[in-house]
Design an enzyme around this catalytic site. Structure first.
Site, PDB file in Angstrom:
ATOM      1  N   LYS A  73      37.531  -8.292 -34.071  1.00 16.01           N
ATOM      2  CA  LYS A  73      36.476  -8.810 -33.913  1.00 16.01           C
ATOM      3  C   LYS A  73      36.521 -10.270 -32.808  1.00 16.01           C
ATOM      4  O   LYS A  73      37.670 -11.341 -33.387  1.00 16.01           O
ATOM      5  CB  LYS A  73      35.582  -9.184 -35.255  1.00 16.01           C
ATOM      6  CG  LYS A  73      34.513  -9.937 -35.657  1.00 16.01           C
ATOM      7  CD  LYS A  73      34.106 -10.437 -37.257  1.00 16.01           C
ATOM      8  CE  LYS A  73      32.803 -10.222 -36.939  1.00 16.01           C
ATOM      9  NZ  LYS A  73      32.565 -11.425 -38.350  1.00 16.01           N
ATOM     10  N   SER A  82      27.721  -9.362 -40.154  1.00 16.58           N
ATOM     11  CA  SER A  82      28.436  -9.861 -38.896  1.00 16.58           C
ATOM     12  C   SER A  82      29.340  -9.318 -38.269  1.00 16.58           C
ATOM     13  O   SER A  82      28.885  -8.634 -36.722  1.00 16.58           O
ATOM     14  CB  SER A  82      28.375 -11.016 -38.903  1.00 16.58           C
ATOM     15  OG  SER A  82      29.600 -11.055 -39.323  1.00 16.58           O
ATOM     16  N   SER A 111      29.880  -9.377 -44.431  1.00 15.07           N
ATOM     17  CA  SER A 111      30.257  -9.076 -43.051  1.00 15.07           C
ATOM     18  C   SER A 111      30.976  -8.212 -42.694  1.00 15.07           C
ATOM     19  O   SER A 111      31.163  -7.964 -41.810  1.00 15.07           O
ATOM     20  CB  SER A 111      30.491 -10.655 -41.968  1.00 15.07           C
ATOM     21  OG  SER A 111      28.900 -11.680 -42.112  1.00 15.07           O
TER      22      SER A 111
END
Lengths: 471, 102
Positions: free
Chosen positions: A69, A144, A168
């Site tokens: 990420k 996310s 997330s």
């Protein structure tokens, strides 16, 4: 197609010299070529990754390709947190998580798209465009950590890393039909992760199987002198307990029939899962919901949304104060709409005259959740619930409400604000849409081994994991 | 505790100042409505009885986690590294806007 291998298989084949790094990375590159532009998964790619991986054969992870990420700082490699504020920023140090993974022998293929600053549950707040769900590109991947979940689902990596404050890791894993493991808060260091909500931020692995997340977890976790929330505790060897099953475990189903959710497919799947665990020797019961703190009942998740909103916005306002465009980054006018909203709301609820009403009160209600789980875990070994109430929503859905993310994360928030670990495993696939649902298995603090035992058993006994080859 | 806090665009402008976030008049109107919606959800917390409950910010109960008091050289930046991402530098310094009147 070697890119569809699991972490476990890839390591084994590389070590046995059944496959070479060149063959593995060629198939990954081919899949990236086919999928990345269409799905918008990677924001940046490391062209040297294969050469780096080739030197890692003798490490535990043997040079497998992983996706990370874009909120983990990677030295000399772009890190943006999907925000224009950090466009062009080049980190001068490395996060603890990526340092540990690389020294265990992982090679980072690229950095994945996310909601800007991890604010959201859709990737639609990214300044670099939305990621599409590989299972059905008309739908969102969740967020996310949506790019990392999509990277796993699209087989453009072998495993991936995300981070979670409240859902997330698990929510996008659920929507993309992959496995997402959120460790206990403090189990994995936050050093070098772009700070969002400091009191809940937890990096976690995302993978094709429970076993893969267990392997990655062992290479990420542990005490770090650079993060004071990490305790001196041994990291549990999750890979060696996977086969231990659930015999004798007390499992509570978080009863979700209190709203529309009860009528949906996901609730049926959770009840079915309860029967499966019972068949394998667990003692399973339904936990009733209560509007107030009561022994043996689960405190309504309704207030957790409010607690999370206040605490998260407050921590965001403080953490994002550092982006002044002086030492690095492009200055505060580059924040997107969602970041502006969150920073300003946090500033408001922490401002003079309001902090008692909002912030302190929220931290008191948070304590009620903490007490509730302390009491429930005296009675249960695991709690299970749907990861999300619904399937992945259509592209554009997040623009409908300023509370979009929170309403989607409803069932995850009570456990997240309490710092508990959880794992999401696929528990259903809709044949007409090819969209997935996930089950959330929550364990007591520092007892991740319990949840992976149940998750692995469930994965092996049901047809929902696409890499286990049963659907 | 009061509930139903109504956020006006004047309050939004004030918060914008506090947070150093530039907002246009048009944006503050929109932001004000959004904040009011979010605070409606937050205001449900005022119905919870928290008499005698302590606020909690650290959920795993760790206290005084220290490390050895030694310099960790790998965490130190050289001057070049520290300045590397700065948009404006001068002779090895960061350049900032003037904030005090002459």
């Amino acid at each position: 197609m070697l890119n569809t291998l699991t972490v476990k298989e890839a390591i084994k084949k590389l070590k046995a010299k059944e496959i070479s790094h060149h063959e593995l990375y060629a198939d990954i590159a081919k899949q990236i070529e086919l999928q990345n532009e269409k799905l918008n998964i990677y924001l940046s790619l490391d062209k040297q990754v294969e050469q780096k991986a080739e030197k890692l054969l003798d490490t535990p992870l043997a040079g497998i390709p992983i996706a990370v990420k874009d909120n983990f700082l990677t030295k000399e490699f772009p890190t943006t947190a999907s925000s224009n504020v950090l466009k062009g920023f080049m980190p001068t140090y490395e996060s603890t998580v990526t340092t540990k993974l690389m020294s265990a022998g992982a090679a980072i293929v690229g950095k994945t798209n996310m909601d800007a600053w991890a604010h959201g549950s859709s990737t639609e707040t990214s300044d670099f465009g939305v990621t599409k769900n590989p299972r059905n590109p008309e739908h969102l991947p969740g967020g996310s950590s949506g790019g990392s979940a999509a990277a796993v689902a699209a087989d453009v990596c072998i495993g991936a890393i995300g981070s979670e404050t409240a859902g997330s890791v698990r929510q996008p894993s659920s929507w993309c039909g992959v496995v997402g493991l959120k460790p206990t808060y403090g189990r994995v260091s936050r050093y070098g992760v772009v700070a969002m909500a400091a009191s809940t931020d937890s990096p976690g692995p995302m993978g094709k199987t429970v076993e893969d997340t267990a392997i990655l977890f062992e290479s990420m976790a542990g005490r770090d002198t650079k993060d004071a929330t990490t305790p001196e505790k041994d990291v549990p060897k999750l890979t060696s307990v996977l086969e231990q099953g659930v015999k004798g475990m007390r499992i509570g189903i978080c009863y979700t029939d209190h709203s529309e959710i009860g009528k949906q497919q996901v609730s049926k799947q959770i009840l079915e899962a309860g029967k499966l665990f019972e068949k394998h020797g667990a003692e399973v019961s339904l936990i009733p919901l209560s509007q107030k703190l009561e022994k043996g009942k689960i405190f309504t998740p309704d207030y957790a949304i409010g607690v999370y909103t206040v605490v998260q916005r407050g921590e965001v306002a403080s953490n994002l104060a550092r982006y002044d465009g002086i030492r690095y980054g492009n200055g505060r006018s580059f924040f997107g709409a969602e970041a502006k909203r969150r920073i300003m709301l946090g500033t408001f609820t922490l401002s003079k005259g309001y902090s008692e009403q909002y912030y302190n009160n929220a931290q008191k209600v948070r304590n009620l959740y903490l007490q509730n789980f302390q009491e429930l875990f005296a009675q249960y070994d695991l709690l299970i619930s749907p990861t999300t109430p619904s399937y992945a929503q259509k592209l554009g859905a997040s623009f409908a409400s300023p509370m979009y993310g929170e309403l989607e994360d409803m069932l995850l928030e009570p456990t997240s604000i309490s710092g508990l670990p959880g794992i999401s495993v696929p528990c259903y696939r809709d044949e007409s849409t090819n969209l997935f649902l996930g089950m959330n298995i929550v364990a007591p603090w520092w007892q991740e081994e319990k949840m992976v035992r149940a998750a692995h058993l469930y994965e092996m006994e049901t047809p929902w994991n696409t890499w286990r080859g049963k659907i | 505790m009061q509930s139903g806090t109504k956020i006006t665009s004047e309050i939004v402008s004030h918060i914008g100042n506090l947070a150093n976030i530039p907002v246009t008049d048009e944006e503050s109107k929109k932001l004000a409505d959004g904040f009011t919606t979010v605070l409606e959800v937050v205001d449900t917390l005022s119905t919870v009885d928290v008499t005698g409950v302590e606020p909690v910010g650290q959920v795993t109960g760790l206290e005084n986690m220290t490390r050895e008091d030694v310099v960790q050289e790998e965490r130190m930046f050289t001057q070049e590294e520290a300045l590397r991402n700065a948009p404006r530098t001068h002779n090895g310094y960061f350049v900032v806007d003037q904030i005090l009147d002459k």
